[in-house]
Design an enzyme around this catalytic site. Structure first.
Site, mmCIF file in Angstrom:
data_model
loop_
_atom_site.group_PDB
_atom_site.id
_atom_site.type_symbol
_atom_site.label_atom_id
_atom_site.label_comp_id
_atom_site.label_asym_id
_atom_site.label_seq_id
_atom_site.Cartn_x
_atom_site.Cartn_y
_atom_site.Cartn_z
ATOM 1 N N ASP A 29 -0.515 -8.975 4.106
ATOM 2 C CA ASP A 29 -1.900 -9.446 4.129
ATOM 3 C C ASP A 29 -2.135 -10.225 5.418
ATOM 4 O OD1 ASP A 29 -4.375 -10.551 3.647
ATOM 5 O OD2 ASP A 29 -3.626 -12.035 2.217
ATOM 6 N N ASN A 31 -5.269 -11.457 6.446
ATOM 7 C CA ASN A 31 -6.447 -12.340 6.461
ATOM 8 C C ASN A 31 -6.535 -13.304 5.278
ATOM 9 O OD1 ASN A 31 -7.093 -10.569 4.437
ATOM 10 N ND2 ASN A 31 -8.838 -9.635 5.479
ATOM 11 N N ASP A 33 -6.618 -12.811 1.971
ATOM 12 C CA ASP A 33 -7.373 -12.483 0.754
ATOM 13 C C ASP A 33 -6.471 -11.933 -0.349
ATOM 14 O OD1 ASP A 33 -6.738 -9.980 1.721
ATOM 15 O OD2 ASP A 33 -8.802 -9.221 1.778
ATOM 16 N N ASP A 37 -3.224 -5.118 4.140
ATOM 17 C CA ASP A 37 -4.222 -4.399 4.918
ATOM 18 C C ASP A 37 -3.594 -3.734 6.138
ATOM 19 O OD1 ASP A 37 -3.907 -6.616 6.714
ATOM 20 O OD2 ASP A 37 -5.424 -7.709 5.565
ATOM 21 N N ASP A 201 -0.405 14.306 -3.182
ATOM 22 C CA ASP A 201 -0.174 13.816 -4.532
ATOM 23 C C ASP A 201 -0.682 14.817 -5.562
ATOM 24 O OD1 ASP A 201 0.521 11.190 -6.096
ATOM 25 O OD2 ASP A 201 -1.342 11.927 -6.989
ATOM 26 N N GLU A 254 4.027 16.391 -3.780
ATOM 27 C CA GLU A 254 4.425 15.592 -4.943
ATOM 28 C C GLU A 254 3.600 16.077 -6.106
ATOM 29 O OE1 GLU A 254 4.274 12.500 -7.996
ATOM 30 O OE2 GLU A 254 2.590 13.326 -6.855
#
Length: 464
Positions: A29, A31, A33, A37, A201, A254
């Site tokens: 992370d 920032n 929050d 990211d 996926d 997958e």
């Protein structure tokens, strides 16, 4: 296994690559929050390069309501705002290229989110988009969903829609040429940005050969009409011809209930490699049953079968869904660490493409200086693999051993290595081969001449 010769392993860039799986929302992370990211990933590129990583495989980064960990996509050409901007993504590609790391993406082409504009337009009556999905005034058949009692769910307008993966994930109709063009164009969009490949996926359920009722099926009712169909293979081959081959990218499939034999067919002109049943997946009831029975014999058999069935097996420690596998095999902190080491060592020694998961050990900078950490072990093992012709290119052969110990050889023209993996928390007496110990999870000076220590991983070189 001799039919898969070492000479073939150097033909494509990804065959000797170390691939590191990242679930972006939990990785780093930037920032504050509490959501990982893309800028956070950028900040760790130097760290991943030092570990020995060649490719990072990102988990879902598209906008999504996250009913299925981000695989329920609401826009295939955008970045989830929680993770950053398109400019952040472009910067990730650029910075990664600068340090010599490629970037792969995770995409589910079997379905969309029920919040995708295509589905909203379909429910609003747009005939073009109605044909993107399977919509009906009633349940068309008796199929069961992968995670639910019925594969049919009711939309807000009262219509029913086919959703094999989950109630918020309407299946795309791959019989419709427009769907093929939409998804092919979406992948071209990202490849043109510099993406090195995709993990597809649930890719083996994309094509439904009929909507007839399902009979008996050992996996899921109705599965005979959509699991590993010929139509699915035809689509993968066409995508390979039209899109993937033009970019020299790496495509990994997958799916749902993929056996080693199925993966062999999928790699015949379609995808490059496949995740199949036999992996450690702590969310899998099958794997939990293995642990409850302490059934390392079955686990070893699955690993061995995967090595013998396909030319380029995928070897991985965890799924892309960020599960925690060691809790099923270790019973305390020390055993968890030692099991993690032997399991990581095993997968970095097998023939094929290793995928490393973004475990806690790769997020804490403090572990870089700890010689006993899993990070330190993994870094040394990656370096050993990259400098070993036997591990990076050699053939595989299993050696007779006790039922809960895996012993195998990797052999290239001028190097033979014996790999020992004790998957138990106890000493195991085994027959040792080779001439000198070259790698171990324990201090080499402390090793027993006739026993493997608890959760010991050992490599012995042979003079040939």
């Amino acid at each position: 296994m001799g039919k898969f010769m070492a000479a073939s392993s150097a033909k494509k860039w990804w065959k000797n690559a170390i691939i590191y799986q990242i679930y972006p929302r939990t990785f780093c992370d930037s920032n504050g929050d509490n959501i990982g990211d893309i800028p956070g990933i950028i900040s760790k590129l130097h760290y991943l390069k030092e570990l020995g990583v060649d490719v990072i495989a990102l988990g879902p980064i598209f906008p999504s309501p996250y009913h299925d960990k981000g695989y329920d996509t609401s826009d295939f050409r955008a970045i989830d705002p929680d993770l950053g901007t398109m400019e952040d993504f472009d910067r990730l590609i650029s910075r990664a290229k600068r340090v010599g790391i490629k970037v792969m993406m995770d995409i589910c082409i079997a379905s969309t989110s029920d919040e995708h504009q295509w589905f909203k337009k379909a429910l609003a009556g747009d005939e073009k988009y109605r044909n993107y999905y399977y919509l009906s005034a009633y349940k068309r058949n008796n199929w069961r969903g992968i995670r639910s009692r019925s594969a049919w769910n009711k939309a807000e307008n009262g219509e029913w829609f086919l959703s094999v993966l989950g109630k918020n994930q309407p299946d795309l109709n791959w019989n419709n040429p427009d769907v093929y063009e939409e998804m092919a164009d979406a992948m071209k969009f990202w490849l043109d940005k510099g993406v090195a490949g995709f993990r597809l996926d649930s890719v083996n359920i994309i094509y439904k050969n009929s909507l007839a009722d399902g009979g008996f099926n050992m996996f899921v009712k109705g599965g005979e009409h959509y699991l590993n169909t010929k139509g699915c293979l035809d689509i993968l081959r066409r995508l390979n011809h039209d899109v993937w081959s033009k970019h020299k990218c790496f495509i990994v499939g997958e799916g749902v209930y993929i056996m080693p034999e199925d993966s062999k067919h999928m790699c015949d002109g379609g995808v490059d490699a496949v995740f199949f049943i036999g992996r450690i997946d702590s969310e899998s009831k099958f794997i939990q049953r293995l642990q409850n029975r302490h059934n390392n014999k079955k686990l070893i058999k699955l690993v061995d079968k995967g090595q013998k069935t396909v030319e380029n097996p995928i070897n991985y420690v965890e799924t892309g869904d960020n599960a925690n596998y060691v809790k099923f095999f270790g019973n305390d902190k020390i055993n968890c660490l030692n099991f993690s080491k032997v399991y990581t060592g095993m997968h970095l020694s097998l023939m094929g493409v290793p995928f490393i998961n973004d475990g806690e050990y790769c997020r804490d900078p403090k572990v870089e200086d700890d010689p006993t950490s899993l990070y330190s072990f993994t870094s040394k093992m990656i370096e050993f693999r990259k400098n070993s012709k036997a591990l990076s290119e050699g053939v595989y052969h299993r050696v007779a051993a006790p039922y809960d110990v895996l012993i195998f050889t990797r052999e290239a023209k001028e190097e033979r290595l014996y790999i020992y993996c004790n998957l138990t928390p106890s000493n195991r007496q085994v027959e040792f081969y080779g001439d000198r110990i070259v790698f171990s999870t324990y201090d080499i000076e402390s090793l027993e001449p006739f026993f493997l220590k608890p959760y010991e991983f050992r490599i012995i070189a042979s003079n040939i």
